[in-house]
Design a protein around this motif. Structure first.
Motif, PDB file in Angstrom:
ATOM      1  N   SER A 113       0.796  -1.232   0.000  1.00  0.00           N
ATOM      2  CA  SER A 113       0.000   0.000   0.000  1.00  0.00           C
ATOM      3  C   SER A 113       0.825   1.278   0.000  1.00  0.00           C
ATOM      4  CB  SER A 113      -0.921   0.011   1.222  1.00  0.00           C
ATOM      5  OG  SER A 113      -0.138   0.161   2.390  1.00  0.00           O
ATOM      6  N   LEU A 114       2.149   1.198  -0.150  1.00  0.00           N
ATOM      7  CA  LEU A 114       2.962   2.422  -0.149  1.00  0.00           C
ATOM      8  C   LEU A 114       2.705   3.258   1.094  1.00  0.00           C
ATOM      9  CD1 LEU A 114       2.380   3.597  -3.823  1.00  0.00           C
ATOM     10  CD2 LEU A 114       4.542   2.758  -2.948  1.00  0.00           C
ATOM     11  N   PHE A 115       2.273   2.627   2.189  1.00  0.00           N
ATOM     12  CA  PHE A 115       1.907   3.315   3.442  1.00  0.00           C
ATOM     13  C   PHE A 115       0.750   4.284   3.243  1.00  0.00           C
ATOM     14  CE2 PHE A 115       6.583   2.833   3.339  1.00  0.00           C
ATOM     15  CZ  PHE A 115       6.692   1.801   4.253  1.00  0.00           C
ATOM     16  N   LEU A 116      -0.054   4.068   2.217  1.00  0.00           N
ATOM     17  CA  LEU A 116      -1.102   5.046   1.904  1.00  0.00           C
ATOM     18  C   LEU A 116      -2.503   4.468   2.075  1.00  0.00           C
ATOM     19  CD1 LEU A 116       0.423   6.732  -1.260  1.00  0.00           C
ATOM     20  CD2 LEU A 116       0.221   7.676   1.032  1.00  0.00           C
ATOM     21  N   GLY A 117      -2.633   3.406   2.841  1.00  0.00           N
ATOM     22  CA  GLY A 117      -3.960   2.874   3.085  1.00  0.00           C
ATOM     23  C   GLY A 117      -4.600   2.336   1.816  1.00  0.00           C
ATOM     24  N   GLY A 120      -3.342   3.527  -1.545  1.00  0.00           N
ATOM     25  CA  GLY A 120      -2.094   2.859  -1.895  1.00  0.00           C
ATOM     26  C   GLY A 120      -2.318   1.431  -2.366  1.00  0.00           C
ATOM     27  N   ARG A 121      -3.253   0.735  -1.686  1.00  0.00           N
ATOM     28  CA  ARG A 121      -3.542  -0.636  -2.109  1.00  0.00           C
ATOM     29  C   ARG A 121      -4.041  -0.660  -3.546  1.00  0.00           C
ATOM     30  NH1 ARG A 121      -4.395  -4.547   2.138  1.00  0.00           N
ATOM     31  NH2 ARG A 121      -4.172  -3.529   4.144  1.00  0.00           N
ATOM     32  N   LEU A 122      -4.924   0.282  -3.868  1.00  0.00           N
ATOM     33  CA  LEU A 122      -5.481   0.316  -5.225  1.00  0.00           C
ATOM     34  C   LEU A 122      -4.397   0.688  -6.230  1.00  0.00           C
ATOM     35  CD1 LEU A 122      -8.958   1.893  -4.474  1.00  0.00           C
ATOM     36  CD2 LEU A 122      -8.456  -0.465  -5.113  1.00  0.00           C
ATOM     37  N   THR A 123      -3.502   1.607  -5.824  1.00  0.00           N
ATOM     38  CA  THR A 123      -2.403   1.978  -6.717  1.00  0.00           C
ATOM     39  C   THR A 123      -1.529   0.765  -7.024  1.00  0.00           C
ATOM     40  OG1 THR A 123      -2.406   4.147  -5.698  1.00  0.00           O
ATOM     41  CG2 THR A 123      -0.468   3.566  -7.000  1.00  0.00           C
ATOM     42  N   TRP A 185      -5.837 -11.041  -6.974  1.00  0.00           N
ATOM     43  CA  TRP A 185      -6.766 -11.865  -6.204  1.00  0.00           C
ATOM     44  C   TRP A 185      -6.772 -11.422  -4.739  1.00  0.00           C
ATOM     45  CZ3 TRP A 185      -9.975 -16.045  -7.585  1.00  0.00           C
ATOM     46  CH2 TRP A 185     -10.557 -16.710  -6.504  1.00  0.00           C
ATOM     47  N   MET A 186      -5.558 -11.221  -4.199  1.00  0.00           N
ATOM     48  CA  MET A 186      -5.463 -10.849  -2.790  1.00  0.00           C
ATOM     49  C   MET A 186      -6.073  -9.473  -2.531  1.00  0.00           C
ATOM     50  SD  MET A 186      -1.737 -12.448  -2.034  1.00  0.00           S
ATOM     51  CE  MET A 186      -1.353 -11.493  -0.598  1.00  0.00           C
ATOM     52  N   THR A 187      -5.889  -8.548  -3.477  1.00  0.00           N
ATOM     53  CA  THR A 187      -6.506  -7.235  -3.301  1.00  0.00           C
ATOM     54  C   THR A 187      -8.023  -7.358  -3.301  1.00  0.00           C
ATOM     55  OG1 THR A 187      -4.645  -6.292  -4.489  1.00  0.00           O
ATOM     56  CG2 THR A 187      -6.544  -4.877  -4.167  1.00  0.00           C
TER      57      THR A 187
END
Lengths: 735, 155
Positions: A113-117, A120-123, A185-187
Motif C-alpha cells: 500500500s505504499l503506506f497510503l492505506g 495505496g492498495r489500489l495503486t 486476487w489478494m486485493t
C-alpha cells in the motif's frame, strides 16, 4: 497495437513496478529464513501434546499459532500482564520475541500500500494489473519476434538492450504473471469482493459447564497433527461457558473445556481454500522455495524496465514521428520501410503525409513485421528500401524476404518499390532489387516499375511521387527535407597531421566531448553514448547535406576522434582540415550497430587502409580485456602516413593489440593490405577457423581486394567471406 | 500522539426506547507500543445479563476482518447496520483514539458494561481487551487493557 499496449503501461508503471519488484524480492527472503530457523514439531506430534507442553510452561495461555513455516507462537496473560513468545514445540520453552519483524512489516506495508492505506492498495493493484498486461502483451511480442510460440527460446539478434530485455522476459513472464494474478486476487479478497470469508462456527447449544479437562487427553486435539494446526484459542479464564476454538487447514472446531470433546465444526469453504493457496503462491509462506524463485524473478523487472526504456528511446531516436499512423487493419495504403540508419523513415513520413492529405488512411511500418493478413483493407503497398552493406537487408527489413517467400500467394493489392542508395557503390539499391525480384516471383502486381533515389535526392523522390500519383490517380507532390538530429557544437582540442609528403594530407582530429544534460545522458540523445565505429555526421558550412565519418573513439575514451583525409575540392574535408584547436564544427551522432567489435573473446582481425584505421584504432584502444586483436594496416609511406604509429606501439605493449602487420604501397615494390593478408594466410585462416571475426574499414577498392584475398585464403577450408558475413563474422565499413 | 476525534449524533445504536436525557461523553483509548500494524477496535455495550445492546464505534474499515473482533462479531453476527456511520480508521501502536458522543443517562449505574475487542494482523485477537462497567464514579478513571490498550477512559 500490441506494442502500444506494451509500451505505455510499461513506461507509466515503471516506478511503481520497481518499488513492487524490489520490495517483493526482499520480502521473498523472509519465509525461507523463517522456515530454516523455526524449530519444527516432532514427528507425529499432536496438538494435544503441543498444547499441554506449552500450557505447562505458560500459565494463563490464551492462544497457540502455527505459521506455515512451522514456527509456533504462544500468547498468554498471567498476573495481570500479557506475554507472548516463539516457543519450541518439543519443550514449550521460549525461543524469542513473537512480535512481527519490523523490517518485514515495513516492507509489507510498502509493498501492498505504499503506506497510503486503501488508495495505496489500489495503486499497487493497478501496478499489478499493469504488470499482467505487460506480461501478456510482452509474450505476444516475443512470439512475434522469435517467429512463433514454438520458437519461444529461439536465439536472438539485435542490439544488446533488446536482447537482454527479451532474454529475461521469456523466462520471467510466467513468474511475473503468477505474482501479478495472485496480487490482484489478494486485493480483491481484502476489499471483500470474493466469496472467501470464513464462516465462524455457531456457538454450541450446550456445553458441559465443567472446566479443567487435561489438555493432553482431549480427544478433539489428540487426533490433530501439529502440521495441520493454524491456531488454538483457549477459553476465557473463569468463563465455564466458553470453549476452545481450533483452526486447522480444513476448518474450524469448538471444543468443550470440561470434556475435551468436539462440540461444533465448520469446514473451510472452497473460496477460503483458493484464497489460501493464492496467498501461499504470492507470499511464499508455506512454499519458501517458490517464494525465493518468484523473488529472484521479480529482480529482473527493474532490468527489463531500464532496457525497455532504452529500446523505446532508441526507437524514437532514428525515426520521425508518423502523425496519425493508421491502425494496421484500417490502412488503405501500407508503407513498408527498410532502413538502416533512419533516413528512409524520413522519406516514408513525407510520403505518408502527402497521401494523408490526399485522403488516404496510411500505415507506416517496418518491413520486418510484414504480414499482409494484418492489412485486410490495403489497396496498395509502397516499399521504401535502403540497402545495408553489399546488398544485405537493412535493420528494419530483416526477415522480410523470408516472410514474402513464405506467403501462399502475393497480396491482391499491388506494390510499388523504391530503392534508396548511393550510385557510387556497386551494390546500389541491391536489396530493393532483390525485393523486386522476389515480388515478381510471387506474381505480386506492380503499380509501377522499381525506381531509385540516389543519395537522398529530394528531386528523385519527388519524381517518383509524381509517377506514383499518376498510377493511383492522385496528385502527389513530395517535398522532402531530410530530417536529421539536431547538430551540436564540437570543439577541436588537438590534431595530428600526416601524409603531406605523399600528397594525401590526413589528420587525426580530436574533439572535446560536448557537455550533456542528464536527460540527454539517460535517453542517449545527442553525442553522449557512442562506440568506435559509430558515425559522426558533420554539416559543413554552406551545405545542408551532412558527411559521415567513422568514429575512432568511444564515449568512454572521453573525447570524439575522427580521421579525415583532404579530398581535392571536398567541401567538408577541406573545412575540417582547416580547423585549429579551439575551432568548432556542427556535428551529430548516427549509430552504426552493424560495425561493432562485440563482446566475445574470439580473436579480431582488423583490416584497414588510410583513414580506415580510425574505427579500428578505436576498437584496439577499447580492448582492455586482452582479446587477441590482429591489425593489418595499409599506408603509402611509413614516414608520412603511418597513422597512430606511437599509439599502436603502446597498445602492443599493454596487450590491447596482439600483432601489427603493415603494407606500404609507395616505393619500389608496392604492397597492399591484401598482399599482407596473403603473406600471413596460414595464421589468418587458422584464426578464422577458430572463430575470429573480420572487420574491414576503408575504400571500396581495398575492401574488394581484401574480400578476394580472403576468398583465396579460406577456399581450402570450405569457407567464404559470404558464409562468414551470414554469421556476422565478416563486417565492412566501406566508403 | 495523534488524536482521532469523531462526534456522534444521538441517533446511534444506543437510542434506547424511552430515553430522553443524554450526556456528552468522550471515550479516549490509547494504544501501547505493541509492535504491530494498526489495531481494529470494536467499542460496544452489553447489559446486566451480558446481552448486546449496541455499538459505539468501530475502528477499522475492512468488514472482512471484523470476525477477528470475536466478542462483537458473536454478538452482532457482523451486521454492518450496527456500525453504520460510526466507523473510522484502525488505530496504530502508540496512537490515541478519541470518540465523542452523546450517551443516554440511563446507561450509567444500571449494570451496563462497555467492551472493547481488539485485533492486530498476525497477532493474537483480544476479545474483551477492555470490559468496564458504566458508572458515574468510574468516569475519568483510566482502565488498562489486557494486551494492546495502555489506557481507556470515559468522561
Amino acid at each position: 497495437m500490441i506494442r502500444a499496449l506494451h509500451r505505455w503501461p510499461g513506461l507509466l508503471a515503471l516506478a511503481f513496478l520497481t518499488v513492487l519488484a524490489l520490495s517483493g524480492a526482499a520480502l521473498s527472503v523472509f519465509p525461507a529464513a523463517e522456515r530454516m530457523s523455526a524449530p519444527q514439531a516432532m514427528a507425529g506430534q499432536s496438538v494435544a501434546d503441543l498444547a499441554a507442553r506449552v500450557a505447562a510452561r505458560h500459565p494463563g495461555l490464551e492462544e497457540i499459532r502455527r505459521a506455515p513455516s512451522g514456527k509456533i507462537t504462544a500468547w498468554w496473560f498471567a498476573g495481570g500482564t500479557p506475554g507472548s513468545a516463539v516457543v519450541d514445540p518439543a519443550t514449550g520453552a521460549d525461543l524469542g520475541s513473537a512480535d512481527p519483524n519490523p523490517v518485514q512489516r515495513w516492507l509489507t506495508n510498502l509493498h501492498r500500500s505504499l503506506f497510503l492505506g486503501d488508495a495505496g492498495r489500489l495503486t499497487m493493484a493497478a501496478g499489478a494489473a499493469a504488470m499482467l498486461i505487460l506480461a501478456m502483451s510482452g509474450a505476444a511480442l516475443v512470439a512475434r519476434r522469435t517467429g512463433g510460440w514454438r520458437r519461444w527460446f529461439a536465439p536472438l539478434r539485435g542490439p544488446r538492450a533488446g536482447r537482454l530485455h527479451v532474454e529475461l522476459a521469456r523466462i520471467a513472464v510466467v513468474g511475473l504473471s503468477l505474482s501479478a494474478t495472485t496480487a490482484l486476487w489478494m486485493t480483491a479478497s481484502t476489499f471483500n469482493l470474493l466469496p472467501d470469508n470464513a464462516a465462524p462456527p455457531a456457538a454450541p447449544a450446550t456445553v458441559s459447564g465443567q472446566t479443567g479437562f487435561p489438555l493432553d487427553q482431549m480427544a478433539a486435539l489428540r487426533d490433530v497433527p501439529v502440521d495441520t494446526l493454524r491456531k488454538l484459542s483457549f477459553p476465557f479464564e473463569n468463563d465455564a461457558q466458553d470453549v476452545f476454538t481450533l483452526h486447522t487447514d480444513t476448518g474450524t472446531g469448538l471444543i468443550d473445556q470440561g470434556t475435551g470433546a468436539l462440540v461444533g465444526w465448520t469446514d473451510q469453504t472452497a473460496g477460503q481454500r483458493v484464497s489460501e493457496i493464492v496467498y501461499m503462491l504470492h507470499t511464499g509462506e508455506g512454499a519458501a522455495v517458490l517464494g525465493l524463485i518468484l523473488g529472484l524473478i521479480a529482480l529482473s523487472l527493474p532490468v527489463m524496465g531500464v532496457t525497455g526504456v532504452m529500446i523505446w528511446a532508441a526507437g524514437r531516436r532514428g525515426r520521425p514521428r508518423i502523425a496519425q499512423n493508421a491502425a494496421a487493419g484500417r490502412a488503405e495504403t501500407v508503407i513498408l520501410v527498410g532502413s538502416e540508419s533512419g533516413s528512409t523513415w524520413g522519406f516514408a513520413a513525407t510520403l505518408a503525409k502527402a497521401l494523408q492529405t490526399a485522403g488516404q488512411a496510411v500505415r507506416v511500418a517496418a518491413m520486418a513485421g510484414f504480414d499482409p493478413a494484418r492489412h485486410p483493407r490495403a489497396e496498395r503497398y509502397l516499399i521504401l528500401a535502403a540497402t545495408y552493406g553489399e546488398g544485405d537487408a537493412p535493420a528494419s527489413a530483416k526477415g522480410f524476404l523470408n516472410a514474402l517467400t513464405a506467403l501462399d500467394q502475393a497480396p491482391s493489392a499491388p506494390v510499388a518499390i523504391l530503392g534508396f542508395g548511393d550510385r557510387s557503390f556497386p551494390a546500389f539499391c541491391a536489396f530493393a532489387a532483390e525485393v523486386e525480384a522476389a515480388a515478381r516471383d510471387k506474381r505480386w502486381g506492380m503499380l509501377l516499375p522499381m525506381d531509385a533515389v540516389d543519395r537522398q535526392s529530394p528531386q528523385d523522390f519527388a519524381r517518383w511521387g509524381r509517377a506514383l500519383g499518376a498510377a493511383i490517380g492522385l496528385t502527389l507532390e513530395l517535398d522532402h527535407h531530410p530530417a536529421r538530429p539536431e547538430a551540436e557544437s564540437l570543439t577541436l582540442i588537438s590534431r595530428r597531421d600526416h601524409g603531406a609528403e605523399v600528397q594525401a594530407p590526413t589528420a587525426i582530429l580530436r574533439f572535446a566531448l560536448p557537455r550533456a544534460g542528464l536527460w540527454a545522458r539517460l535517453t542517449g540523445r545527442g553525442i553522449t553514448r557512442f562506440q568506435a565505429g559509430d558515425l559522426l555526421g558533420i554539416v559543413p558550412e554552406g551545405a545542408t547535406v551532412p558527411r559521415f565519418y567513422s568514429l575512432a573513439s568511444g564515449s568512454r575514451d572521453g573525447f570524439v576522434e575522427v580521421v579525415v583525409k583532404k579530398h581535392p575540392g571536398g567541401l567538408c574535408s577541406g573545412q575540417l582540415m582547416d580547423l585549429a584547436p579551439g575551432d568548432t564544427v556542427q556535428a551529430f551522432l548516427r549509430r552504426n550497430p552493424g560495425f561493432r567489435a562485440g563482446r566475445g573473446d574470439a580473436p579480431l582481425i582488423l583490416i584497414g587502409a588510410g583513414t580506415g584505421i580510425g574505427p579500428l584504432a578505436g576498437f584496439i584502444r577499447a580492448n582492455d580485456r586482452g582479446r587477441p586483436v590482429h591489425l593489418f594496416f595499409g599506408m603509402r609511406h611509413p614516414d608520412s602516413d603511418f597513422l597512430y604509429r606511437e599509439d599502436l606501439g603502446g597498445w602492443q605493449d599493454d596487450g590491447r593489440l596482439a600483432s601489427l602487420t603493415t603494407a606500404v604501397s609507395r616505393g619500389a615494390r608496392p604492397h597492399y593490405v591484401q598482399d599482407a593478408l596473403r603473406m600471413e594466410a596460414t595464421q589468418v585462416a587458422e584464426a578464422i577457423r577458430k572463430g575470429a571475426k573480420v572487420m574491414v574499414c576503408g575504400g571500396r577498392d581495398m575492401a574488394q581486394g581484401v574480400a578476394k584475398a580472403l576468398d583465396e585464403i579460406l577456399a581450402p577450408f570450405g569457407l567464404t567471406p559470404a558464409t562468414l558475413k551470414a554469421e556476422g563474422r565478416y563486417v565492412e565499413d566501406v566508403y | 500522539m495523534k488524536s482521532l476525534l469523531a462526534t456522534l449524533a444521538l441517533s446511534t445504536a444506543l437510542t434506547l426506547p424511552g430515553l430522553a436525557m443524554a450526556r456528552p461523553v468522550t471515550l479516549t483509548t490509547t494504544m501501547n507500543s505493541y509492535g504491530g500494524d494498526g489495531a481494529y477496535l470494536a467499542l460496544y455495550v452489553t447489559d446486566t445479563s451480558g446481552a448486546y445492546v449496541g455499538s459505539l464505534w468501530m475502528a477499522g474499515g475492512k468488514s472482512k476482518y471484523y470476525q477477528h473482533l470475536s466478542g462483537w462479531y458473536a454478538a452482532t453476527g457482523g451486521d454492518p447496520a450496527q456500525i453504520n456511520g460510526i466507523t473510522g480508521a484502525s488505530v496504530g501502536a502508540g496512537r490515541t483514539l478519541k470518540v465523542s458522543l452523546d450517551l443516554a443517562d440511563a446507561l450509567f449505574d444500571a449494570g451496563y458494561t462497555l467492551h472493547i475487542d481488539a485485533a492486530v494482523e498476525d497477532m493474537r485477537e483480544s476479545p474483551d481487551e477492555i470490559a468496564v462497567p458504566l458508572t458515574a464514579d468510574g468516569a475519568g478513571k483510566p482502565v488498562q487493557g489486557r494486551r494492546y490498550i495502555s489506557s481507556f477512559t470515559y468522561e
